[in-house]
Design an enzyme around this catalytic site. Structure first.
Site, PDB file in Angstrom:
ATOM      1  N   ARG A   6       0.841  -1.207   0.000  1.00 40.02           N
ATOM      2  CA  ARG A   6       0.000   0.000   0.000  1.00 40.02           C
ATOM      3  C   ARG A   6       0.870   1.248   0.000  1.00 40.02           C
ATOM      4  O   ARG A   6       0.997   1.925  -1.004  1.00 40.02           O
ATOM      5  CB  ARG A   6      -0.952  -0.010   1.211  1.00 40.02           C
ATOM      6  CG  ARG A   6      -2.139   0.976   1.070  1.00 40.02           C
ATOM      7  CD  ARG A   6      -1.791   2.405   1.437  1.00 40.02           C
ATOM      8  NE  ARG A   6      -1.348   2.590   2.810  1.00 40.02           N
ATOM      9  CZ  ARG A   6      -0.900   3.739   3.293  1.00 40.02           C
ATOM     10  NH1 ARG A   6      -0.825   4.818   2.521  1.00 40.02           N
ATOM     11  NH2 ARG A   6      -0.490   3.827   4.544  1.00 40.02           N
ATOM     12  N   GLU A  45      -3.454  10.763  10.482  1.00 41.45           N
ATOM     13  CA  GLU A  45      -2.591  11.365   9.475  1.00 41.45           C
ATOM     14  C   GLU A  45      -2.045  12.716   9.939  1.00 41.45           C
ATOM     15  O   GLU A  45      -2.769  13.533  10.496  1.00 41.45           O
ATOM     16  CB  GLU A  45      -3.381  11.542   8.171  1.00 41.45           C
ATOM     17  CG  GLU A  45      -2.531  12.041   7.019  1.00 41.45           C
ATOM     18  CD  GLU A  45      -3.348  12.327   5.774  1.00 41.45           C
ATOM     19  OE1 GLU A  45      -2.749  12.393   4.695  1.00 41.45           O
ATOM     20  OE2 GLU A  45      -4.578  12.488   5.899  1.00 41.45           O
TER      21      GLU A  45
END
Length: 527
Positions: free
Chosen positions: A21, A151
């Site tokens: 990923r 994030e």
């Protein structure tokens, strides 16, 4: 760094690898369905990492097909709980994508800094939390487990700690398995990493935290090291350090550091690290730097003659990074700094023993070649010995009489080859995908007719000196494999001619290689 001490010796560390990923966000890298499945199999069944992240939801139809194929295999093998997919705060859209692919775990991408939530999403923290909780609720109804990525967490800790604490405080009691702390832009130093991770663990001791490093300042491994010292018990890696910009923490370096410096345990089988590194190198097209720790071509190669001499005297230049741990072997380079000890070790590997005067002559020839920047391999040694000692035992049993390779626009390249094998002439004609490919196919025809085996071409590297001179010598190094793996090289102003020289040298090596009595003849002729 704070004075907080965490006992880690003998503790267990979990590894989540995100090569398929985050690693696929390396510029120019895209894994096919089959490649994703192959890497997933090796990571889970051979290397034995604990979890893998294989895709981002909603990216493309190809991503969906690749994810579905991996999930089908994982369901058959009992690995579904170990496979994760990045998803987004989008109500049920990502969840449905993952469910349709057969997945059971979402890594939900949430905002870890106030700047991201307010400027990118243009929402308040409370609105973002409400959206996240809705996805978590939907996931529970669909039977999908949730991990959360915060994030830009590292920037959040620098500029908006209150926001980070608010997020975790409001999510820790939800149905969330892990909260993952990414240094998204690779900004942290080891001291900050230690302090920020310590703060998270002290404030929320009941939460399972992961640490996800990026390598923008070449500090990914150091930051992983300090995150673990702070108490983190799961870290994220990629094979060969693939990843966006400067990449992520390399799996091989993390495993060696954890075992040797932190004295911790993992489930990883380190003897397969080289295998998965080569596999990913092949699929990604991103070459491993020759000096990259543990997996680079030269990292278990001693160049200095004094080092080889020390290794002969109770392994004075060994450390804990023994190559055998990682499925590799120690080698001794041949070049101008080699010295007699290096050359002697390489000769011993071939079963060749020289007297002192002969060894001195061979050493001098290798030094001369090194001064000319020539690459000398172990497989060149019998030829050098034969040449230096005026010995014709290593005869050229195979010789190209002539060849013609042509490429006309709009037509397939063709080769016409005339070969002499032990005094008999053979000729073949063949087309191919390129001029060299056509040449090799013509050779294969000859070998097939004679019932001879032809080695597999493993790697092909062309080196052109800098400076833009069109008459410069081109060096072509080709890696072959039959019962063993070996390299040959050719040097010529023309690339095809250089490759053909390397190929003919390969054919002569396998003709002469360890034939009955050949080494005895060399030894007898020298003594």
């Amino acid at each position: 760094m704070t004075g907080r001490t965490v006992e880690i010796t003998g503790k267990h560390l979990t590894i989540m690898d995100t090569t398929l990923r985050d690693g696929e966000q390396t510029s120019g890298v895209s894994f096919s369905e089959g490649e994703k499945l192959s890497v997933a199999k090796v990571l889970l069944e051979d290397v034995k990492v604990d979890r893998i992240e294989i895709a981002s939801a909603r990216v493309s139809e190809g991503e969906f097909k690749g994810t579905k194929r991996v999930m089908q295999w994982a369901a058959e093998k009992g690995h579904l709980h170990q496979i994760e997919v990045l998803g987004f705060v989008d109500d049920k859209t990502s969840l449905q994508w993952i469910a349709d692919a057969g997945g059971k775990v979402i890594n939900l991408l949430c905002k870890g800094s106030l700047k991201h939530v307010s400027e990118q999403l243009r929402k308040t923290p409370e609105q973002h939390l409400a959206d996240i909780k809705k996805v978590i609720s939907n996931a529970a109804e669909m039977g999908i487990r949730v991990n959360i990525y915060l994030e830009d967490w590292s920037n959040g800790m620098r500029s908006s700690k209150e926001y980070v604490h608010l997020m975790i405080k409001n999510l820790k009691d939800e149905k969330v398995d892990r909260i993952m702390l990414p240094d998204t832009l690779g900004i942290l130093d080891p001291d900050e990493t230690y302090d920020f991770c310590s703060e998270m663990i002290e404030a929320f001791p009941e939460v399972n935290f992961d640490f996800h490093a990026h390598n923008d300042y070449d500090l990914a491994i150091a930051n992983v090291f300090h995150a673990i010292k702070a108490g983190i018990r799961c870290v994220h890696t990629t094979v060969n350090g693939l990843g966006e910009r400067a990449g992520n923490a390399p799996l091989s370096s993390v495993i060696a550091t954890v075992k040797d410096h932190l004295k911790m345990k993992t489930n990883v089988n380190e003897t397969h690290l080289n295998k998965v590194s080569r596999l990913v190198e092949s699929f990604s097209g991103i070459r491993i730097p020759t000096n990259k720790p543990l997996i680079g071509e030269f990292v278990f190669t001693q160049c200095s003659g004094i080092h080889a001499d020390g290794d002969n005297k109770n392994n004075l230049y060994f450390n804990e990074l023994l190559p055998e741990r990682f499925g590799r072997i120690r080698q001794y380079a041949l070049g101008k700094t080699s010295g007699k000890a290096n050359i002697k070790k390489n000769l011993e590997d071939l079963g060749i023993e020289l007297d002192a005067e002969s060894l001195k002559k061979v050493t001098q020839r290798i030094i001369e070649l090194g001064d000319k920047k020539e690459t000398v391999t172990n497989d060149d040694l019998p030829y050098i010995v034969s040449d230096v000692l005026n010995n014709d035992i290593m005869e050229q049993k195979i010789r190209v009489i002539n060849f013609s390779v042509t490429h006309t626009m709009g037509l397939r390249p063709v080769a016409n080859v005339s070969l002499e094998i032990e005094g008999r002439k053979y000729e073949e004609f063949c087309d191919g995908d390129g001029q060299y490919d056509a040449f090799v196919k013509a050779l294969r025809k000859i070998y097939k007719r004679l019932g001879k085996s032809f080695p597999k071409l493993i790697d092909y590297v062309v080196t052109i000196p800098p400076g833009g001179k069109t008459d410069a010598l081109v060096e072509t190094v080709i890696t072959w494999k039959n019962s063993r793996e070996f390299k040959t090289k050719g040097l010529d102003p023309d690339q095809n001619a250089a490759a053909i020289k390397a190929t003919i040298r390969m054919l002569n090596i396998i003709e002469n290689d360890f034939k009955p009595g050949i080494l005895d003849k060399i030894l007898n002729s020298i003594s």
